[in-house]
Each structure stands twice: as structure tokens, then as C-alpha cells.
Design an enzyme around this catalytic site. Structure first.
Site, PDB file in Angstrom:
ATOM      1  CD  GLU A  33      30.939  14.956  14.682  1.00 47.96           C
ATOM      2  OE1 GLU A  33      31.065  13.638  14.290  1.00 47.96           O
ATOM      3  OE2 GLU A  33      32.068  15.616  14.825  1.00 47.96           O
ATOM      4  CG  ASP A  36      29.982   8.405  10.370  1.00 48.28           C
ATOM      5  OD1 ASP A  36      29.219   8.908  10.354  1.00 48.28           O
ATOM      6  OD2 ASP A  36      30.390   7.327  11.214  1.00 48.28           O
ATOM      7  CB  SER A 126      32.505   5.241  26.126  1.00 45.80           C
ATOM      8  OG  SER A 126      31.115   5.351  25.690  1.00 45.80           O
ATOM      9  CB  SER A 127      30.000   2.279  22.606  1.00 49.51           C
ATOM     10  OG  SER A 127      29.925   3.130  21.310  1.00 49.51           O
ATOM     11  CG  ASP A 171      32.165   6.423  16.744  1.00 51.16           C
ATOM     12  OD1 ASP A 171      32.865   7.696  16.162  1.00 51.16           O
ATOM     13  OD2 ASP A 171      31.162   6.466  17.216  1.00 51.16           O
ATOM     14  CE1 TYR A 221      24.283   8.808  14.062  1.00 48.18           C
ATOM     15  CE2 TYR A 221      23.140   6.623  13.684  1.00 48.18           C
ATOM     16  CZ  TYR A 221      24.395   7.557  13.475  1.00 48.18           C
ATOM     17  OH  TYR A 221      25.150   6.858  12.851  1.00 48.18           O
TER      18      TYR A 221
END
Length: 385
Positions: A33, A36, A126-127, A171, A221
Site C-alpha cells: 500500500e 505504487d 470504483s473509479s 487500480d 494523499y
């Protein structure tokens, strides 16, 4: 929503039956996590929670979008695809269409009805599922061959540059490239990847959403990204590396003195998390699920103490999970500050696990968590109706 209900919903909105169903998956990340965007290897898998797009090709100059649970239709003119960045609903789709068009894909008029079963704001992406499903739909109707990796990159570009949301490639890659009963070991620095069978035997993965009221995590973020970029620049004064993921724990221990405060903590998480990914893949290949569970726990502690992106809800949910006899490990997934956890739970204990952890969480936090029955599936599906 069943397939028949989805087809009926499409007809209710657009007046015709859909002819196709295009889907792309949400994802979990087994481990790895917040690395990336640091060039690290991540270990995602595609879920049965998906974005389903019921679709019909209409020709003409307009792409019409409709959404389950939202009234009205959003219309996108294919000649003005650069002008929809301010849309609150439909901007991801417009961005995908725009960048496909920039790559030479002819955007053909069509009607698209979105039924997304990936919970929004959950950390299950979801995006990305919406973006990839849109890209598949538009490429299929343009009649062009498409490379799934390129669809992932275009979808990421749409989220970064069109919708203005900072994200790494994981993602979209997992949504497009997911394979049934496998996780994907993805090197984010060069997009090389390996499918690893996700064999859990008498155990399974339980996903739980802490249901923390939605709050904007984008600013936090971005701060984390800046902090790790600052760490890299300082380390590069002594080390010839292109990204934090190239630094081993041993080398980091030697040069950590270059860093201080939160910057040191953020970099330590990235270096150690990259190491945990390699160890987790080895444990899974060796069938050592107890070691895999231990690494999931370590990952959460690092995200809590070094990266500081968990919060009381995720900490409670994972702590209660770890107390269960049938649970080997539990950690938060996604950006943090809310969203979901994954836990490795013995199949025979799942019902009791959900009941007990759910009650303990409700008693501690004051509202309920949601638990999802998940399976690992293919990322993209295309079906004629």
C-alpha cells in the site's frame, strides 16, 4: 441488481433494449500500500464487485450516460470531449473518451447505463472500474483492437489529468488485467507483471468497509506523495536510485540519517512495504498462509505508525479481526482515512467472524461496518445480450 434488472433499467431510461454488457472489476490489494507511486511492486487482485455497463450503439455524435440511483441523462458531444472536466458526474467517462480520441480511436455515439457494485469511497477502486469499463465499451463500439495495459494507462491519464485526481497505475491495471483466482504482482516502475495463483485453501479473504462518513482524503494523499518525493531527493544526494522502491531495507538503514521527522517515517514505510510484498509472494507460493497473515498485520501497523493513514475506524476493525481465532491477519487497503480492510479468515469461521467483529466495531464506533462476500475474478468481461 440482476442482469435482467439492469437491462430493464436501461430500457426505462433510453427506451430501447441494451445489446451489450461490458464490465470491469474493482480490486483489492493483498499487500503493497502507498508504494505504487514510489515505483514499488504491488499485489492486487480483481473482485466480483464490478462496474457493469449496459450498452447500445446508436451512431451519431452523442454519448449518453445514465447511472443507477441518479436521475437524468448526461450527454457528451464527441466533438467537444475536452469541455466536460467540471462535470460532477460523468467527468471520468468524458476523460476516458477524450484520451481515447487523442489516441486515434473514433468515439461512436452510444447509450451507456452504469450499475457499479463497487462501494464508492471504499478503497476498492470504483473509479478505476468505471474508467476501464468505459474504455472497453468505447473501443468495442469503435471496432478497434485494444491492449488492456493501454486501456489501463489511458484510464489512469483520465483520472490524473482530466478529473484531476492523483493516483498511481495499480487500480486501473488490476481492473483491466485481473485474472480469476490469481493476484497480479505488478512492478509499477515498468509495468512488468506476473500472475500468482491466490490459493488460500481452507481460508478466504473477507472485505469489510468501515463506513466512515465520507471525507476528502485527496489533500492528505497529495501531502504523502510530496513527503516521499522529498525523501527520495535527499537520499539521491548519496544514492544512485531512481525511486524509493530500489532501496533495500539494509541500504535504507545505512542512509536513513539523511532524513528526519515525518519524511523519514514515510520513506521507511515505503522501503519496508516493498520488502513485505516480496516476502508475501514467496509465502503464498510456498503455501505459508500464517506468514502471509503476519505480513498483512505488519503492513497495517506500518500504515498506522509510519505512514499515518489509518484512523480509529480502520484500526478498530483490524484489531477486532485479529482477536478472532480463525483470522490469520488483517489490514487496511486503499488510500486510508476510511474505506476497507481485508482479513484472511478460515471459511468455517466467516459467519461468526462477521457477527462478532461487526458487533464489537458497532459498540466501539457507533455505526455498522459492511462485510462483502468476494471472489477473485477476471478484470474485464464483454458479453452480448
Amino acid at each position: 441488481m440482476t442482469k435482467m434488472e439492469g437491462m430493464q433499467a436501461f430500457k426505462d431510461v433510453f427506451g430501447e433494449q441494451p445489446t451489450d454488457l461490458f464490465t470491469a472489476a474493482g480490486r483489492i490489494n493483498v499487500i503493497g500500500e502507498h508504494i505504487d507511486y514510489c515505483g514499488g511492486k504491488v499485489f492486487p487482485a480483481a473482485l466480483n464487485l464490478r462496474c457493469n455497463v449496459y450498452a447500445r450503439k446508436t451512431g451519431g455524435n452523442t454519448v449518453r450516460l445514465a447511472f443507477r440511483g441518479i436521475e437524468g441523462i448526461v450527454e457528451l458531444c464527441v466533438d467537444k470531449l475536452d469541455s466536460y472536466k467540471e462535470l460532477k458526474i460523468g467527468n471520468y467517462q468524458a476523460g476516458v473518451a477524450y484520451y481515447l480520441q487523442q489516441e486515434g480511436v473514433e468515439i461512436v455515439g452510444c447509450d451507456l447505463y452504469y450499475d457499479c457494485t463497487v462501494p464508492f469511497g471504499s478503497g476498492l477502486s470504483s473509479s478505476a472500474a468505471i474508467e476501464v469499463a468505459t474504455a472497453v465499451s468505447l473501443c468495442e463500439y469503435a471496432g478497434v483492437a485494444y491492449d488492456k495495459v493501454q486501456l489501463a494507462l489511458i484510464s489512469q491519464r483520465a483520472e490524473n489529468k482530466y478529473a484531476g485526481v492523483n493516483c498511481g497505475i495499480m487500480d486501473q491495471f488490476a481492473s483491466a488485467m485481473g485474472k480469476k483466482d490469481h493476484a497480479v504482482l505488478l512492478d509499477c516502475s515498468n509495468l512488468s507483471f506476473e500472475y500468482v495463483p491466490l490459493r488460500l485453501g481452507e481460508y478466504c479473504l473477507v472485505v469489510a468497509n468501515c463506513n466512515k462518513p465520507h471525507n476528502l482524503v485527496e489533500s492528505k494523499y497529495n501531502v504523502r506523495r510530496q513527503e516521499v518525493e522529498n525523501a527520495l531527493k535527499l537520499l539521491q544526494t548519496k544514492l544512485d536510485v531512481g525511486c524509493l522502491a530500489e532501496i533495500t531495507p539494509k541500504v535504507f538503514a545505512e542512509y536513513k540519517y539523511l532524513l528526519s521527522g515525518v519524511v523519514a517515517k514515510r520513506a521507511e514505510h515505503v522501503v519496508m512495504e516493498c520488502d513485505r510484498v516480496n516476502k508475501a509472494v514467496a509465502a503464498l507460493k510456498a503455501g505459508d498462509l500464517e506468514e502471509l497473515g503476519r505480513l498483512l498485520n505488519e503492513s497495517h501497523y506500518s500504515l498506522r505508525d509510519l505512514y499515518e493513514v489509518t484512523g480509529k475506524e480502520l484500526d478498530c476493525l483490524t484489531a477486532f479481526a485479529r482477536k478472532e481465532v480463525g483470522c490469520l491477519g488483517s489490514r487496511m487497503i486503499g488510500a486510508g482515512f476510511g474505506g476497507c480492510t481485508i482479513s484472511i479468515v478460515k471459511k468455517t469461521e466467516v459467519d461468526g467472524f462477521i457477527r462478532r467483529v461487526g458487533k464489537a466495531y458497532h459498540d466501539a464506533i457507533g455505526y455498522k461496518a459492511s462485510f462483502y462476500e468476494t471472489s477473485i475474478e477476471d478484470g474485464i468481461t464483454v458479453e452480448k445480450l
